[in-house]
Design an enzyme around this catalytic site. Structure first.
Site, PDB file in Angstrom:
ATOM      1  N   HIS A   8     -45.248  15.236  30.626  1.00  0.00           N
ATOM      2  CA  HIS A   8     -43.976  14.667  30.175  1.00  0.00           C
ATOM      3  C   HIS A   8     -44.148  13.739  28.981  1.00  0.00           C
ATOM      4  CE1 HIS A   8     -40.433  11.833  30.814  1.00  0.00           C
ATOM      5  NE2 HIS A   8     -39.871  13.011  30.627  1.00  0.00           N
ATOM      6  N   ASP A  37     -39.079  16.032  23.452  1.00  0.00           N
ATOM      7  CA  ASP A  37     -37.658  15.882  23.156  1.00  0.00           C
ATOM      8  C   ASP A  37     -37.416  16.032  21.659  1.00  0.00           C
ATOM      9  OD1 ASP A  37     -37.093  14.492  25.949  1.00  0.00           O
ATOM     10  OD2 ASP A  37     -38.761  13.421  25.025  1.00  0.00           O
ATOM     11  N   HIS A  50     -38.009  10.701  21.962  1.00  0.00           N
ATOM     12  CA  HIS A  50     -37.172  10.747  23.152  1.00  0.00           C
ATOM     13  C   HIS A  50     -35.785  10.155  22.930  1.00  0.00           C
ATOM     14  CE1 HIS A  50     -35.513   9.278  27.000  1.00  0.00           C
ATOM     15  NE2 HIS A  50     -35.971  10.423  27.460  1.00  0.00           N
TER      16      HIS A  50
END
Length: 244
Positions: A8, A37, A50
């Protein structure tokens, strides 16, 4: 079943999130996916970061999308030794030689409004590297997931369900929305997922994943549930627990 592991933001509890260092280190791991992201720049490029704003993770301020790529290149990522955010093109080039799949979260702007045309622009980048078929698209807005579902050639599309949404519409509502947008997979926050929730969603034909799986107990829990995939900020620990 063996749960897939997604690093992540490149493993943000091990290295600075969404940084070149985090992605280089992730590329050297036997993880199944790398999660990241994307946001647009003011001049039509796509960067990997992000938040919709710069304040938390860089030495800049304000919305990402109001800056040109050159302006963003002038900023440094917090916690790094002067590193700059990557473009989507650069990230794709880093992982193309590996066997790791891309898990690309399509974000929204600082007012929680989806960016027009962001997925289409990202597909151009993916196609240039032959990576569309190795990319899973995720997003919280159902409309964005519907767009990904309707896009041919992707490896998958996952609707990320925020806890307030889960509280508001319940599991039957989640299944109904997923059916309406054609999504076959959902991702729930780890602390909102248990055996009963997993069983009920699977009974509705959905693949089930987990996010925010960031301590050993949580990793053991989702592995025990047999989720399809989970994102974790401690990928090296997740790999050790899955292997052991």
């Amino acid at each position: 079943m063996t749960s897939l592991i997604a690093s992540h933001r490149g493993g943000s509890l091990e290295w600075p999130e969404n940084s070149p260092t985090s992605f280089r280190n992730t590329a050297a791991l036997p993880v199944d996916q790398v999660e990241f992201d994307i946001h647009p720049t003011a001049d039509g490029e796509i960067v990997v970061i992000h938040d919709p704003t710069l304040d938390r993770t860089t030495n800049g301020t304000g919305p990402v999308a109001t800056r040109t790529l050159a302006e963003l290149r002038g900023l440094t990522l917090n916690g790094t030794a002067g590193e700059h955010m990557l473009t989507l093109t650069e990230l794709v080039a880093l992982f193309a030689p590996t066997t790791i799949a891309l898990r690309m979260e399509v974000k929204y702007d600082h007012e929680h409004v989806p960016y027009p045309g962001l997925l289409e622009r990202a597909l151009i980048v993916l196609d240039a590297a032959g990576m569309r078929g190795r990319t899973v698209v995720t997003s919280f807005p159902a409309a964005t997931v519907a767009q990904a579902v309707a896009t041919p050639g992707l490896a998958g599309a996952i609707w990320l369900v925020a806890p307030p949404v889960q509280d508001d519409i319940g599991l039957d509502g989640i299944a109904a929305v997923a059916a309406a947008i054609g999504a076959r997979a959902v991702g729930l926050r780890e602390n909102r997922l248990d055996a009963s929730v997993n069983r009920r969603l699977r009974a509705r034909g959905l693949a089930v994943g987990a996010w925010a799986v960031n301590d050993e107990a949580a990793i053991r829990k989702v592995l025990g549930l047999g989720v399809d995939v989970f994102t974790t900020d401690i990928p090296t620990r997740a790999l050790a627990l899955r292997g052991g």
